[in-house]
Design an enzyme around this catalytic site. Structure first.
Site, PDB file in Angstrom:
ATOM      1  N   ASP A  15       0.820  -1.213   0.000  1.00  0.00           N
ATOM      2  CA  ASP A  15       0.000   0.000   0.000  1.00  0.00           C
ATOM      3  C   ASP A  15       0.856   1.266   0.000  1.00  0.00           C
ATOM      4  OD1 ASP A  15      -1.912  -2.010   0.474  1.00  0.00           O
ATOM      5  OD2 ASP A  15      -3.181  -0.616   1.581  1.00  0.00           O
ATOM      6  N   ARG A  94       0.410   5.034  17.935  1.00  0.00           N
ATOM      7  CA  ARG A  94       0.172   6.026  16.883  1.00  0.00           C
ATOM      8  C   ARG A  94       0.659   7.428  17.235  1.00  0.00           C
ATOM      9  NH1 ARG A  94       0.657   1.980  14.298  1.00  0.00           N
ATOM     10  NH2 ARG A  94      -1.038   1.031  13.139  1.00  0.00           N
ATOM     11  N   ASP A 123      -7.043   4.643  12.838  1.00  0.00           N
ATOM     12  CA  ASP A 123      -5.681   5.161  12.728  1.00  0.00           C
ATOM     13  C   ASP A 123      -5.612   6.485  11.991  1.00  0.00           C
ATOM     14  OD1 ASP A 123      -4.450   3.261  14.225  1.00  0.00           O
ATOM     15  OD2 ASP A 123      -3.739   2.058  12.542  1.00  0.00           O
ATOM     16  N   SER A 179      -5.332  -8.662   8.077  1.00  0.00           N
ATOM     17  CA  SER A 179      -4.315  -7.619   8.214  1.00  0.00           C
ATOM     18  C   SER A 179      -3.718  -7.680   9.617  1.00  0.00           C
ATOM     19  CB  SER A 179      -4.908  -6.236   7.946  1.00  0.00           C
ATOM     20  OG  SER A 179      -5.821  -5.875   8.957  1.00  0.00           O
TER      21      SER A 179
END
Length: 414
Positions: A15, A94, A123, A179
């Site tokens: 990605d 994050r 996210d 994922s």
């Protein structure tokens, strides 16, 4: 003419590699940034790949120590847990990652930052709120929310075709049908075959922890020292192994917890953006510390302070999950929680065994536990008659409640 410079949060995967090339196509100069927060990654290969795809600069930043000390430790102090089960491993990482991205953007004079977070997940919010808090004038490019991008790349097949056309190296091994996000705190698994909440997780999904059934048949006994609510040392009571730096402590607890299959959960949670999602998490070291910290905190903290601190911990967990680490309200709550931890000091001994953490004992120079006072064999300074007042006050309340409830139940219905 370049549209400007963008710092891309880069993983080296399909990605973000496609996003890198797409940003160049759109006329941007791209700096890639990859954070080392404890995930298994070939950073040398990621650097070469980014350079080969035209990144003007590549930053690979080792954030492991600050991740533990500045983000995981405050979460341990808070007993942070979202919706009673999730220890927030992705949420904690994050703001750590995005903070360094902003620092690089400012230092390099970049007007833009970009990420590869999906438009359906949390996210995107966590990254962007951090960026706006720390770099208010920054512009954010979120490809998975740009129609020209997501209409062009409707699935993995479109990305693979784009990669082949533009010479982007593609994975040679089949992609797992889910994922995964990994860091020092945990590994999370979602999407793909896991989207059916009834489906059981495949046995080969877990990478950080053993199946508890296959764990050793003898426990590991540990002693963890805390000061101001933060672990300062862990010692193995059988073999004498001792760790006393934050990164070493957390890595060692991951090792012991993973060996015994500690910290696996399979849950459905409420995303901030308004949908429920299924997530599978393994958080071995974090689970051990959560249990140990709860124990020493209960042993050393005043009852009324702890009630307030518990409510602040819930609020902190929600703000952390929703991406508000750098908000003024979260800063205030973290300050209050840190203040509450001044007396949280002592040692906790525990057993780690086949998926479970068992507290064995504790001691503290700041303990509020009075063995003589609580003893059933020693009178001490406590007058048993003192209990009568508590009983009478609550007896009146309970009698009145049930009298009124009985009257309502016996009242004829219209």
């Amino acid at each position: 003419m370049s549209k400007g410079t963008v710092v891309l949060a880069y993983s080296g995967g399909l990605d973000t590699s496609c996003i890198l090339v797409w940003l160049k196509e759109e006329g941007y100069d791209v700096i890639t940034y990859l954070a080392d927060i404890g995930q298994e990654e070939d950073f040398v290969a990621a650097r070469k790949k980014a350079e080969s795809l035209g990144a003007t600069k590549v930053f690979i930043e080792d954030l492991r120590e600050e991740f533990v000390e500045e983000f995981i430790w405050p979460s341990v102090q808070a007993s942070a847990i979202y919706e009673d089960r999730y220890l927030l491993g992705t949420s904690i990482a994050r703001p750590c990652i995005a903070r360094r991205q902003v620092q690089i953007a400012r230092r390099e004079g970049a007007q833009y930052v970009s990420h590869g977070a999906t438009g359906k997940g949390n996210d995107q919010i966590r990254f962007e709120l951090t960026c706006y808090a720390l770099y208010p004038e920054v512009k954010i490019i979120a490809p998975w929310r740009i129609p020209e991008f997501y209409n062009r790349f409707r699935g993995r097949k479109d990305l693979m075709e784009y990669a082949e056309k533009h010479g982007i190296p593609v994975p040679v091994t089949p992609k797992a049908p889910w994922s995964m996000d990994a860091n020092l705190m945990h590994i999370s698994y979602e999407s793909g075959i896991l989207e059916n909440p009834k489906s059981h997780a495949p046995s080969d999904l877990y990478l950080m922890t053993k199946n508890p059934e296959d764990a050793p048949n003898s426990p590991d006994l540990l002693e963890i020292h805390f000061k101001r609510g933060v672990p300062t040392q862990v010692t193995h009571l059988k073999d004498g192994t001792s760790k006393n730096t934050p990164l070493e402590i957390f890595s060692y607890l991951n090792q012991i917890g993973g060996k015994h299959g500690v910290g696996r959960i399979d849950i459905v949670e409420n995303r901030f953006i308004g949908m429920k999602s299924r997530g599978i998490y393994e958080t071995p070291g974090g689970t051990i510390l959560y249990q140990a910290h709860l124990d020493v905190e209960a042993f050393t903290m005043d009852r009324e302070v702890r009630r307030i601190k518990q409510s602040l911990g819930i609020k902190f967990s929600e703000m952390l999950y929703n991406g508000f680490w750098f908000s003024p309200e979260c800063e205030f709550v973290r300050y209050c929680i840190e203040k509450s931890q001044e007396s949280v000091e002592g040692r906790v001994q525990l057993s780690v065994f086949k998926g479970q953490v068992y507290i064995l004992g504790r001691q503290s120079p700041k303990s509020l536990y009075n063995e003589e006072l609580v003893s059933m064999d020693v009178q001490g300074d406590y007058d048993p008659c003192d209990a009568s007042g508590f009983i009478k006050i609550n007896a009146v309340r309970l009698r009145e409640h049930h009298r009124l409830q009985g009257a309502a139940d016996s009242k004829p219905q219209d």
